[in-house]
Design a protein around this motif. Structure first.
Motif, PDB file in Angstrom:
ATOM      1  N   SER A 326       0.753  -1.328  -0.452  1.00  0.00           N
ATOM      2  CA  SER A 326       0.236  -0.211  -0.015  1.00  0.00           C
ATOM      3  C   SER A 326       0.821   1.484  -0.118  1.00  0.00           C
ATOM      4  N   ILE A 327       2.011   1.149   0.430  1.00  0.00           N
ATOM      5  CA  ILE A 327       2.648   2.501   0.829  1.00  0.00           C
ATOM      6  C   ILE A 327       3.601   2.479  -0.359  1.00  0.00           C
ATOM      7  N   CYS A 332       4.781   5.290  -5.327  1.00  0.00           N
ATOM      8  CA  CYS A 332       4.822   5.855  -6.398  1.00  0.00           C
ATOM      9  C   CYS A 332       3.484   6.115  -8.269  1.00  0.00           C
ATOM     10  N   THR A 333       2.784   6.389  -7.213  1.00  0.00           N
ATOM     11  CA  THR A 333       1.462   7.298  -8.193  1.00  0.00           C
ATOM     12  C   THR A 333       1.722   8.429  -8.056  1.00  0.00           C
ATOM     13  N   GLY A 334       1.220   8.554  -9.324  1.00  0.00           N
ATOM     14  CA  GLY A 334       1.484  10.348  -9.566  1.00  0.00           C
ATOM     15  C   GLY A 334       2.470  11.436  -9.353  1.00  0.00           C
ATOM     16  N   ASP A 335       2.487  12.428  -9.905  1.00  0.00           N
ATOM     17  CA  ASP A 335       3.553  13.564  -9.844  1.00  0.00           C
ATOM     18  C   ASP A 335       4.087  13.969  -8.671  1.00  0.00           C
ATOM     19  N   SER A 391      23.793  10.924  -9.795  1.00  0.00           N
ATOM     20  CA  SER A 391      22.920   9.799 -10.480  1.00  0.00           C
ATOM     21  C   SER A 391      22.048  10.598 -11.641  1.00  0.00           C
ATOM     22  N   ASP A 392      21.130   9.741 -12.903  1.00  0.00           N
ATOM     23  CA  ASP A 392      19.844  10.731 -13.213  1.00  0.00           C
ATOM     24  C   ASP A 392      19.215  10.927 -11.969  1.00  0.00           C
ATOM     25  N   ARG A 393      18.226  12.633 -12.621  1.00  0.00           N
ATOM     26  CA  ARG A 393      17.415  12.470 -11.756  1.00  0.00           C
ATOM     27  C   ARG A 393      16.061  11.554 -12.100  1.00  0.00           C
ATOM     28  N   SER A 394      16.057  11.811 -13.461  1.00  0.00           N
ATOM     29  CA  SER A 394      14.915  10.546 -13.976  1.00  0.00           C
ATOM     30  C   SER A 394      14.112   9.484 -13.168  1.00  0.00           C
ATOM     31  N   ASP A 395      15.956   8.933 -12.952  1.00  0.00           N
ATOM     32  CA  ASP A 395      15.691   7.164 -12.694  1.00  0.00           C
ATOM     33  C   ASP A 395      14.340   6.850 -11.576  1.00  0.00           C
ATOM     34  N   LYS A 396      13.825   6.843 -11.696  1.00  0.00           N
ATOM     35  CA  LYS A 396      13.154   5.470 -10.666  1.00  0.00           C
ATOM     36  C   LYS A 396      13.300   5.834  -9.160  1.00  0.00           C
ATOM     37  N   ASN A 397      14.728   4.506  -8.967  1.00  0.00           N
ATOM     38  CA  ASN A 397      14.967   4.572  -7.694  1.00  0.00           C
ATOM     39  C   ASN A 397      15.453   6.200  -7.344  1.00  0.00           C
ATOM     40  N   HIS A 398      15.733   6.507  -7.396  1.00  0.00           N
ATOM     41  CA  HIS A 398      16.169   7.899  -7.286  1.00  0.00           C
ATOM     42  C   HIS A 398      15.215   8.679  -6.815  1.00  0.00           C
ATOM     43  N   LEU A 400      12.133   7.584  -5.591  1.00  0.00           N
ATOM     44  CA  LEU A 400      12.090   6.789  -4.536  1.00  0.00           C
ATOM     45  C   LEU A 400      12.403   7.053  -3.631  1.00  0.00           C
ATOM     46  N   ALA A 401      13.996   7.207  -3.561  1.00  0.00           N
ATOM     47  CA  ALA A 401      14.908   7.418  -2.608  1.00  0.00           C
ATOM     48  C   ALA A 401      14.051   8.510  -2.054  1.00  0.00           C
ATOM     49  N   GLU A 402      14.214   9.489  -2.773  1.00  0.00           N
ATOM     50  CA  GLU A 402      13.793  11.554  -2.889  1.00  0.00           C
ATOM     51  C   GLU A 402      12.384  11.213  -1.601  1.00  0.00           C
ATOM     52  N   ARG A 403      11.320  10.644  -2.398  1.00  0.00           N
ATOM     53  CA  ARG A 403       9.861  10.497  -1.649  1.00  0.00           C
ATOM     54  C   ARG A 403       9.874   9.597   0.214  1.00  0.00           C
ATOM     55  N   ALA A 404      10.601   9.052   0.015  1.00  0.00           N
ATOM     56  CA  ALA A 404      10.502   8.260   1.238  1.00  0.00           C
ATOM     57  C   ALA A 404      12.089   9.173   2.345  1.00  0.00           C
ATOM     58  N   ASP A 405      12.642  10.293   1.877  1.00  0.00           N
ATOM     59  CA  ASP A 405      13.816  10.845   1.977  1.00  0.00           C
ATOM     60  C   ASP A 405      12.469  12.147   3.717  1.00  0.00           C
ATOM     61  N   SER A 406      11.806  12.611   1.720  1.00  0.00           N
ATOM     62  CA  SER A 406      10.949  13.552   2.680  1.00  0.00           C
ATOM     63  C   SER A 406      10.028  12.441   3.541  1.00  0.00           C
ATOM     64  N   LEU A 407       9.515  11.953   3.380  1.00  0.00           N
ATOM     65  CA  LEU A 407       8.665  10.747   4.365  1.00  0.00           C
ATOM     66  C   LEU A 407       9.018  10.954   5.751  1.00  0.00           C
ATOM     67  N   LEU A 408      10.691  10.323   5.400  1.00  0.00           N
ATOM     68  CA  LEU A 408      11.122  10.301   7.250  1.00  0.00           C
ATOM     69  C   LEU A 408      11.433  11.367   7.588  1.00  0.00           C
ATOM     70  N   PHE A 409      11.517  12.449   7.192  1.00  0.00           N
ATOM     71  CA  PHE A 409      11.465  13.546   7.318  1.00  0.00           C
ATOM     72  C   PHE A 409      10.796  14.294   8.365  1.00  0.00           C
ATOM     73  N   CYS A 410       9.816  13.596   7.690  1.00  0.00           N
ATOM     74  CA  CYS A 410       8.318  14.068   8.230  1.00  0.00           C
ATOM     75  C   CYS A 410       8.103  13.649   8.718  1.00  0.00           C
ATOM     76  N   LEU A 411       7.594  12.231   9.386  1.00  0.00           N
ATOM     77  CA  LEU A 411       8.117  11.390  10.343  1.00  0.00           C
ATOM     78  C   LEU A 411       8.035  12.154  11.619  1.00  0.00           C
ATOM     79  N   LYS A 412       9.211  12.021  11.645  1.00  0.00           N
ATOM     80  CA  LYS A 412      10.284  12.547  12.539  1.00  0.00           C
ATOM     81  C   LYS A 412       9.637  14.640  13.001  1.00  0.00           C
TER      82      LYS A 412
END
Length: 466
Positions: A326-327, A332-335, A391-398, A400-412
């Motif tokens: 679910s997470i 992954c969905t939406g810009d 790394s390439d800014r448009s890479d999917k893994n990159h 997802l890593a940035e979004r995970a970083d923002s999620l971790l920051f908001c969680l803290k």
């Protein structure tokens, strides 16, 4: 007279001096009621004491034919001698107290020095931790000793305040010798200019340590400002005189059961005055800003620490399996990605759930970062550190890593009382940099103290509102 003449027949082993004989003759001739063998004050008066530094020496030829004073002034001089002896005894006692305090401080320094050398391994077998971990643990344990039992919004006791300042100064003194070398130009006497290496404080310590010391001082000042307050505390469930009088036990039913040991703030029946309420709100805002500053410094220091290879070896092969279906689908969905909306949908109910989610998000983030850098022939840590540049800014893994970083920051940010994640604990455990260990532990304990002060003020304001 016959008795006096017969007294010469006895050898008492004492040869009276000229002054004593003259004084006896004067006293017997001028004061008939005062005998040298009686228990009057004249017989026990010491005008020249060898134990006192305040009495004046007497010359044997300095006696005149004037009559000796009556007995009562002699008694007055004895009491005066006692008064003069008191300051002398006080000075001696003060010197002894200073000597004992110096000895205790010296023993404290010896103990700290021994623990640093032994790495907290009292057996001396060389199995202790490194110096960086020892200093980090020392600062953490000192904070627990000074502030651990302080559960109320009140000033620190003078003893604990002195202990905190003295021992923190001792632990922070290590930073005075952590330097870095930089090339500088120096003009010699003959006019030539040479380049030489000069030492200066390391940049991270030079910037962050004074800021942390300033935050420390501000937090102590906030606590000192609550010396004379309109509110007080009572143990939960107790029916003390103050609690019965105030009638402000409404918060007891609101208190969570897992924090039953916390004292309950009480306010007068009419509530706090406007001045006291504004003072609380102002100090709460100040403590909240200090908390954010300490958290920012701590996050920066932790980000600069190297990631241990043991943590990278335990990363999952797939970030999707670590986060959950679910997470992962929402990330992954939406810009546009909203970490706040995602946290609202997750409906986290406890600190344990928040910490577990933070560990999974952090592990997934580094898994995606490692995949984004897999094509580079560098070490695992260099891959992670150079990701932003290579790394390439448009890479999917990159992404997802940035979004995970923002999620971790908001969680803290949403759960500031959150414990350290697995990665943070691993960094502190394997860190070998003494300077970073001091900055990280110092900022962490100040962050905890600021958070507690905010919570204490919120508790008082909550009772006042109800």
């Amino acid at each position: 007279m016959d008795n006096l003449s017969n007294s010469d027949d006895y050898d008492l082993g004492y040869q009276p001096s000229v002054s004593s004989v003259d004084q006896n003759e004067l006293s017997t001739s001028e004061t008939p009621g005062c005998s040298t063998m009686s228990g009057s004050p004249c017989a026990y008066c010491r005008t020249n004491s060898e134990a006192s530094a305040f009495s004046e020496p007497i010359d044997g030829n300095s006696f005149s034919s004037e009559p000796s004073p009556p007995p009562w002034p002699v008694a007055k001089s004895r009491s005066l001698n006692r008064l003069l002896m008191k300051p002398h005894r006080q000075v001696v006692d003060d010197k002894l107290d200073d000597h004992e305090s110096t000895d205790s401080e010296l023993e404290m320094v010896k103990e700290r020095f021994a623990k640093l050398l032994l790495g907290e391994d009292m057996s001396g077998g060389g199995k202790g931790v490194c110096t960086a971990v020892t200093i980090s643990n020392s600062i953490t344990n000192l904070y627990a000793s000074v502030f651990g039992q302080n559960l109320r919004l009140e000033p620190l006791s003078p003893e604990k305040k002195a202990m905190w300042k003295r021992e923190m100064d001792c632990l922070l003194s290590v930073c005075d010798y952590i330097v870095e070398f930089s090339p500088t130009l120096k003009d010699l006497d003959d006019g030539t200019t040479v380049e030489m290496m000069a030492s200066k404080p390391r940049s991270d310590i030079y910037i962050n340590l004074p800021a942390l010391q300033k935050l420390d001082m501000m937090l102590i000042e906030i606590m000192d400002s609550f010396e004379d307050t309109e509110f007080w505390y009572a143990k939960q469930g107790s029916m003390s005189g103050n609690s019965v009088r105030s009638g402000s036990f409404r918060r007891v039913s609101q208190r969570k059961e897992d924090k039953w040991w916390l004292p309950v703030p009480c306010v007068p029946p009419g509530g706090l005055s406007e001045k006291a309420r504004k003072h609380l709100q102002h100090k709460r805002d100040c403590a909240n800003q200090i908390h954010k500053a300490a958290m920012a410094i701590n996050s920066t220091i932790l980000a600069e620490m190297e990631i241990p290879e043991s943590f990278l070896a335990t990363l999952p092969k797939s970030g999707k399996s670590c986060l959950g279906e679910s997470i992962y689908r929402y990330m992954c969905t939406g810009d546009k990605f909203s970490p706040e909306h995602l946290l609202d949908c997750l409906n986290i109910t406890s600190e344990h759930e928040a910490l577990e989610l933070a560990d999974r998000v952090e592990a997934s983030m580094y898994t995606w970062r490692r995949k984004a850098c897999m094509s580079h022939s560098k070490s695992s840590w260099d891959l992670v550190k150079d990701l932003m540049a290579d790394s390439d800014r448009s890479d999917k893994n990159h992404v997802l890593a940035e979004r995970a970083d923002s999620l971790l920051f908001c969680l803290k940010q949403r759960y500031p009382e959150l414990s350290q994640t697995t990665l943070d604990t691993s960094k502190i455990q394997y860190n070998r940099d003494v300077g970073k260990a001091i900055l990280e532990s110092y900022s962490r304990v100040l962050e905890g103290l600021a958070f507690n002060i905010v919570a204490w003020i919120e508790g008082v304001l909550y009772v006042d509102r109800t």
